[in-house]
Design an enzyme around this catalytic site. Structure first.
Site, short mmCIF file in Angstrom:
data_model
loop_
_atom_site.label_atom_id
_atom_site.label_comp_id
_atom_site.label_asym_id
_atom_site.label_seq_id
_atom_site.Cartn_x
_atom_site.Cartn_y
_atom_site.Cartn_z
N HIS A 163 0.84 -1.20 0.00
CA HIS A 163 0.00 0.00 0.00
C HIS A 163 0.88 1.25 0.00
O HIS A 163 0.40 2.35 0.25
CB HIS A 163 -0.92 0.02 1.22
CG HIS A 163 -1.72 -1.22 1.39
ND1 HIS A 163 -1.31 -2.25 2.21
CD2 HIS A 163 -2.88 -1.62 0.84
CE1 HIS A 163 -2.19 -3.23 2.16
NE2 HIS A 163 -3.16 -2.87 1.33
N THR A 211 13.94 16.56 -50.94
CA THR A 211 15.17 15.92 -50.48
C THR A 211 16.16 15.86 -51.64
O THR A 211 15.86 16.33 -52.75
CB THR A 211 14.91 14.49 -49.97
OG1 THR A 211 14.58 13.66 -51.10
CG2 THR A 211 13.79 14.45 -48.95
N MET A 212 17.31 15.27 -51.41
CA MET A 212 18.31 15.11 -52.47
C MET A 212 17.76 14.31 -53.65
O MET A 212 18.24 14.42 -54.78
CB MET A 212 19.56 14.43 -51.91
CG MET A 212 19.41 12.95 -51.60
SD MET A 212 20.96 12.14 -51.14
CE MET A 212 21.12 12.67 -49.45
#
Length: 543
Positions: free
Chosen positions: A219, A474-475
């Site tokens: 508990h 992108t490239m």
């Protein structure tokens, strides 16, 4: 702010019970519908001909206790509020509903509320003419010489033993005696690195970083000592020593219990440490690792050891139809298969070609010279390191060229070696993508001896694994049209296509790959993609 998922605190337990009943794999559970304050999970297939086994207590210890209701274990589980004992009325209604002439055994953990509420309910049931006995589990050994040891995960062993003998039509006296025997032979201890969160309550973790509490209660009660956790196996060995002292070198089984918040990765590591500990070396059976008795989301675990008499072992090995029990295992052999390491390094002999050497040198020098410009462009649309990344790869290849350590006369090997060097030197996704490009191109060239087709094949593999395509900024926006032009029209057309492709990226207002994909259109407008610029400038060499 709550650290737990729930709707309303007052319905949390009932909601969880319904979830268990909906998903119970044996479809053998239901609950009593009396009023909202009485929450009792029972077997649907119960016929009162055998001794009924009832357990329960505060909720928050799931799967205990409702997860162990079913043939071979519990007949019913009485569920209180979180960390609060169920009422006398709830326990009494459960007893009356499931108990026949054979009687009923209550199994409770050693906490005052459970003892009193279950005890008073038992007395009321006896007054009604029912036969009721109670076993109080007190398996926690963390507090030495405690006059009131707590009941923790070892309670599940008692459930299993009592449930087995009840299933065999044993009398109430025999079932009670078997449960008491198991209780006498069970020892448990827990440890945690953080306590639990209670629904609707603010909780502050008292356990310092890099420390753990040994003997912490289910508990969230404080443990007996704060210990270092630099090495988990030291913690496990400390617990093992305490448990071994209780076995008197007798045959035993071990239960590894997740206290609720420990990840599967950690539990697997702890399993290794337990098996290799002094406690694990001589154990007969292992139960778990899995949650049996938890403390909501406490990040910790407990070990329960039960000495195996003939009666206990027979009971523990018997099959059951319950949701949360796991059959015992004999520890498996973990000896790995030993093989020779497969090297992914390209094997080659350096060779020379003046024409190829000149091209490689020009490409490397061009990329290196672009470092500042590419970093500037990338600072506008990314994290500002494209030039540095590309330059590091070019410098590596250039150094191999100066050292005359490239297979310049073998195009397949040259591509594969360049791919390997780029993967090692560039880092990040760019290095891997270009490595895939050159490696795949080399493989294709070795099979077909066609340079343009080989480069296009490398591009297709780079697109497949990288996920980008023309239009994603992108490239590839410069590289793909250049390579297609190279194949269909020749080198001069490829130079023009690369330049056009790179310029097109300045008009693309949405990037769909790379770090630029996190930017808005205003940040991208008018700025060329740095990778596409690198491709453009490399192709310009061949004007």
């Amino acid at each position: 702010m709550s650290k737990l998922f729930f709707n309303e605190r007052k319905t949390l337990v009932s909601d969880a019970i319904d979830g268990l009943i909906y998903s119970n794999q044996h479809n053998n559970l239901t609950r009593l519908n009396i009023d909202e304050h009485i929450r009792v999970v029972i077997r649907k297939d119960w016929d009162k001909s055998k001794v009924a086994i009832i357990s329960g207590g505060g909720s928050g210890h799931e799967p205990a206790h409702a997860g162990f209701v079913g043939e071979g274990m519990l007949t019913a589980a009485v569920c209180g509020d979180v960390f609060a004992s169920p009422s006398v009325e709830a326990v009494l209604n459960a007893i009356i509903y499931v108990t026949g002439e054979a009687g009923c055994l209550l199994i409770v953990k050693n906490y005052t509320g459970d003892r009193l509420n279950f005890g008073l309910a038992a007395e009321k049931a006896k007054k009604l003419g029912l036969k009721v006995e109670m076993v109080i589990v007190n398996d926690d050994i963390s507090i030495e010489n405690s006059k009131k040891p707590r009941g923790i995960a070892g309670t599940v062993f008692v459930h299993k033993v009592a449930g087995y003998y009840a299933q065999q039509n044993a009398s109430l006296e025999e079932v009670t005696r078997a449960a008491e025997l198991c209780n006498e032979n069970v020892s448990s201890i827990g440890v945690a690195v953080s306590s639990c969160h209670v629904p609707g309550e603010e909780s502050e973790d008292r356990i310092p970083a890099n420390k753990a509490e040994l003997g912490i209660g289910i508990h969230g009660e404080p443990g007996i000592a704060v210990i270092d956790i630099d090495n988990c196996n030291d913690v496990v060995e400390l617990m093992a020593e305490k448990l071994l002292a209780k076995t008197n070198k007798q045959k035993y089984a071990l239960l590894l219990n997740n206290l609720g918040g420990t990840s599967p990765l950690e539990m697997s590591l702890l399993t290794k440490d337990v098996v290799e500990s002094s406690l694990g070396q001589d154990m007969t059976y292992l139960f778990g690792p899995k949650p049996y008795v938890t403390a909501i989301d406490m990040k910790g675990f407990s070990l329960s050891c039960v000495v195996l008499t003939e009666e206990i072992e027979k009971a523990l090995m018997a099959p059951v139809a319950v949701e949360s029990w796991a059959d015992a295992i004999k520890v498996n052999d973990a000896t790995p298969v030993t093989i020779e390491k497969v090297s992914d390094s390209v094997e080659f002999t350096a060779s020379q070609s003046a024409e190829v050497e000149q091209i490689v040198e020009q490409v490397c020098a061009t990329v290196i010279s672009l470092k500042t410009e590419l970093n500037r462009l990338d600072a506008l649309v990314g994290d500002g390191d494209t030039g540095s990344t590309f330059s590091s790869g070019a410098l590596k290849v250039q150094q191999e060229l100066l050292d005359k350590n490239l297979p310049l006369a073998d195009m397949q090997l040259l591509f594969e070696v360049v791919g390997e060097k780029l993967a090692m030197s560039m880092g990040g996704s760019s290095g891997i993508l270009l490595s895939i490009f050159f490696t795949a191109a080399g493989t294709h060239y070795g099979q077909h001896q066609n340079l343009a087709e080989a480069l296009l094949n490398g591009l297709e593999q780079m697109k497949f694994f990288g996920g980008a395509k023309v239009g994603d900024r992108t490239m590839i926006d410069a590289l793909e049209p250049a390579l297609i032009a190279l194949k269909n029209e020749g080198l001069a057309a490829a130079v023009v296509a690369a330049k056009s492709g790179a310029e097109s990226t300045a008009q693309m207002l949405e990037a769909k790959a790379g770090r630029s994909s996190y930017l808005n259109s205003e940040s991208l407008e008018g700025v060329k993609d740095p990778g596409a610029v690198a491709v453009e400038k490399v192709f310009e060499i061949f004007k």
